[in-house]
Enzyme design. Sequence first.
Site, PDB file in Angstrom:
ATOM      1  N   ASP A 284     -48.108  43.846  20.413  1.00 32.32           N
ATOM      2  CA  ASP A 284     -46.901  43.108  19.789  1.00 32.32           C
ATOM      3  C   ASP A 284     -46.313  42.367  21.080  1.00 32.32           C
ATOM      4  O   ASP A 284     -46.645  42.187  22.044  1.00 32.32           O
ATOM      5  CB  ASP A 284     -45.925  44.156  19.356  1.00 32.32           C
ATOM      6  CG  ASP A 284     -45.021  43.489  18.348  1.00 32.32           C
ATOM      7  OD1 ASP A 284     -45.024  42.325  17.945  1.00 32.32           O
ATOM      8  OD2 ASP A 284     -44.163  44.317  17.726  1.00 32.32           O
TER       9      ASP A 284
HETATM   10  C1  BGC Z   1     -42.794  41.425  15.846  1.00 34.14           C
HETATM   11  C2  BGC Z   1     -44.354  41.220  15.043  1.00 34.14           C
HETATM   12  C3  BGC Z   1     -44.573  40.007  14.911  1.00 34.14           C
HETATM   13  C4  BGC Z   1     -44.443  39.370  16.262  1.00 34.14           C
HETATM   14  C5  BGC Z   1     -44.939  37.787  16.273  1.00 34.14           C
HETATM   15  C6  BGC Z   1     -42.809  40.438  17.104  1.00 34.14           C
HETATM   16  O1  BGC Z   1     -41.630  40.550  17.657  1.00 34.14           O
HETATM   17  O2  BGC Z   1     -42.704  42.758  16.076  1.00 34.14           O
HETATM   18  O3  BGC Z   1     -43.986  42.089  13.859  1.00 34.14           O
HETATM   19  O4  BGC Z   1     -45.885  39.757  14.122  1.00 34.14           O
HETATM   20  O5  BGC Z   1     -43.392  39.366  16.802  1.00 34.14           O
HETATM   21  O6  BGC Z   1     -44.003  36.887  15.593  1.00 34.14           O
END
Ligand code: BGC
Length: 741
Positions: A284
């Site tokens: 993540d």
């Molecule tokens: C989120 C993810 C997301 C990623 C990219 C993160 O902060 O937890 O779910 O896919 O950002 O935007």
Amino acid sequence: MLKSKHLMLLLLCTFLVSFSAEAQKKTIEQRVDSVLKLMTLDEKVGQLNQYTSAWATGPVSPEGNKIQEIKEGRLGSLLNVKGFDKTRAMQEVAMQSRLKIPLLFGLDVIHGYKTTFPIPLAEAASWDLGAIEQGARIAAVEAAASGVHWTFAPMVDIARDPRWGRVMEGAGEDTYLGCLIAKARVKGFQGKGLGNTDAVMACAKHFAAYGAAIGGRDYNSVDMSDRTLWEVYLPPFKAAVDAGAATFMNSFNDLNGVPATGNAYLQRDILKGKWGFKGFVVSDWGSIGEMIQHGFVKDNYEAAQAAIKAGSDMDMESRSYIKNLAQLVKDGKISEALIDDAVKRILQKKFELGLFEDPYKFSNPDREKQALNNPEHRAIERDMARKSIVLLKNENNILPLSSGKKIALIGPLAKSKDDMLGFWSVAWPDNSDVISQFEGLEKRVGKGKLLYAKGCGISDSSKADFAEAIAVALKADIVILSMGEKRDMSGEAKSRSNIHIPGIQEELIKAICETGKPVVVLINAGRPLVFNWTADHAPAILYTWWLGSEAGNAIADVLFGDYNPAGKLPMTFPRSEGQVPIYYNYMNTGRPAADNGTFANYRSGYIDMVKSPKFPFGYGLSYTSFKYSDLKLSSSQMDSNGTIDVSFTLTNTGKYAGEEVAQLYLRDQVASVVRPVKELKDFQKLMLKPGESKIIHFTIDKQKLSFYNNKLEWVAEPGTFDLMIGSSSADIRLKDKFELQ
Ligand code: BGC
């Protein structure tokens, strides 16, 4: 003779098809190996590196020149690039690198791309797997035509805590429903398979248990028994693997003290080991580097080491891999084979997508133009939005509205467009395509005929505009109140300790109800809210979530009965934040309190409130009514290889054609570990005309009776099971028992 010739031919064709599929697979694997052989260690590490392009959901590392890094082969993927022109331009840069390995473009296509669909939690309320799959399909068609290869969806985190803002992104609290929806979404995104120009890679996230963050506070720790992990939180991920999800994303939380990103048990033992997942895992946002703040590693060097060992293949935005992996190999801290495995997984997907043949395959201006302006997509979205609406209350059948009445539309969300898009909307801030509730209703009643007042803002504390709203209400025969949350009140990092309808909106509802005019309340939100006064006093309530591009039209369809609502809540709605976490499939205690009833001392209740929720899981009304009757079990006993056929009659006893979601719940009366008071094990959604009856069948098999015992074995134990069939988890209409021998 002729017949057997045909059979031979058929067998030969089947053989050739599977042989060529196998050959194709082999070719990809061989091609991956041959590319890998050409790569330097730095180029390999580059494939494991992902940066954002423009907007961001986390801190963007400012340093470096991304264009230069792409040319040097130091980047495998970019997120947040979209559009034919931009994706093409970036890919052209990648084609200037030594090995010309194409970039992957990832984006959070969570509920639609140009056509914004209802938020995922709302779609889950439809319990309509075909429609959910179709929603994901359309999102994929539009995104892929815009050059996107990969969506960071579906989020399959089970969520039992409405304080957590990300409940809006998932399928709610139930594991059974969550598994089916996970499959539907993966299938929808990936369509007929990677390589087709209308398919994007799905990404099951956030692995794992992110939805159980303590206190509902985003990014927080998770402390959970292995049994709960395996039984409640992991199955939707397994369902995503079974449906062929190309990728996984790990999560920000630690699980029992080990950050998910550095968690070898989750990623290596379970996902890539036991489940045989062949795709790749992206971290993540920054989660590899965040293991330093967790206090799990000392610096980015150790973070990279822990993450790669644990099975995180791609580093989203923390730059730990690009800066440290090569050095870790040189220092003998990790083997190059670990890196090779991660690189191979990523290259494999680039080959499957067909990017080595044509890196610009997805960046096609004609396809983009056509896909993003498709009226059929809007019609499908409108239908999905209607299917997502839940009728919570309808006293004296005040809905559907009859025409000819003077209608006032009042409230802070009545004319809102942004809020209809909800959180994680790709289209936002462009709201030009959104049909507001005012527009949708005005179209229905005639231009200039709809009365309107705002009444207050979403978070206001001033009642200055109440007088005008009351005056407008007094001119009408019926008042529709549009209340709820602003689009960024539920979503990532949007945990709330107070989940009441924000500001003084409920005061406005009271003031309008006091006029004596009949009132219909629309609640627009990304999560279950608390609104006890409204629930007790307003005669009609529709939960309308955030419904997307066609929100206004869909709501008008339901208000006027052009569509009979059939949504059922995918999450329990509490009476108070103090009841949270709250879910229908809890374990009984040794001192159970009555669900409602007055307080009994030394029982597992509250001294200041009943224990039952305001609205239970699976609940939702219709403009018609349904009778459940004639429950029959083919046998009252089954052995572990057998099945029981359960049948009953469902009759539409009302005046309108309508759909019902008939739900089957089971309880294992006595087991080696305490079992939930009930668990959803099957359901059917079906349409009945007024007066029509249909017989519904469910099959009970061993799988439905199984659970994880204390040794984490998946078992069905002999004994008595309660069978409950009903219209919600709390509205059980038919009951029986059977024995597993
Ligand atoms: C989120 C993810 C997301 C990623 C990219 C993160 O902060 O937890 O779910 O896919 O950002 O935007």
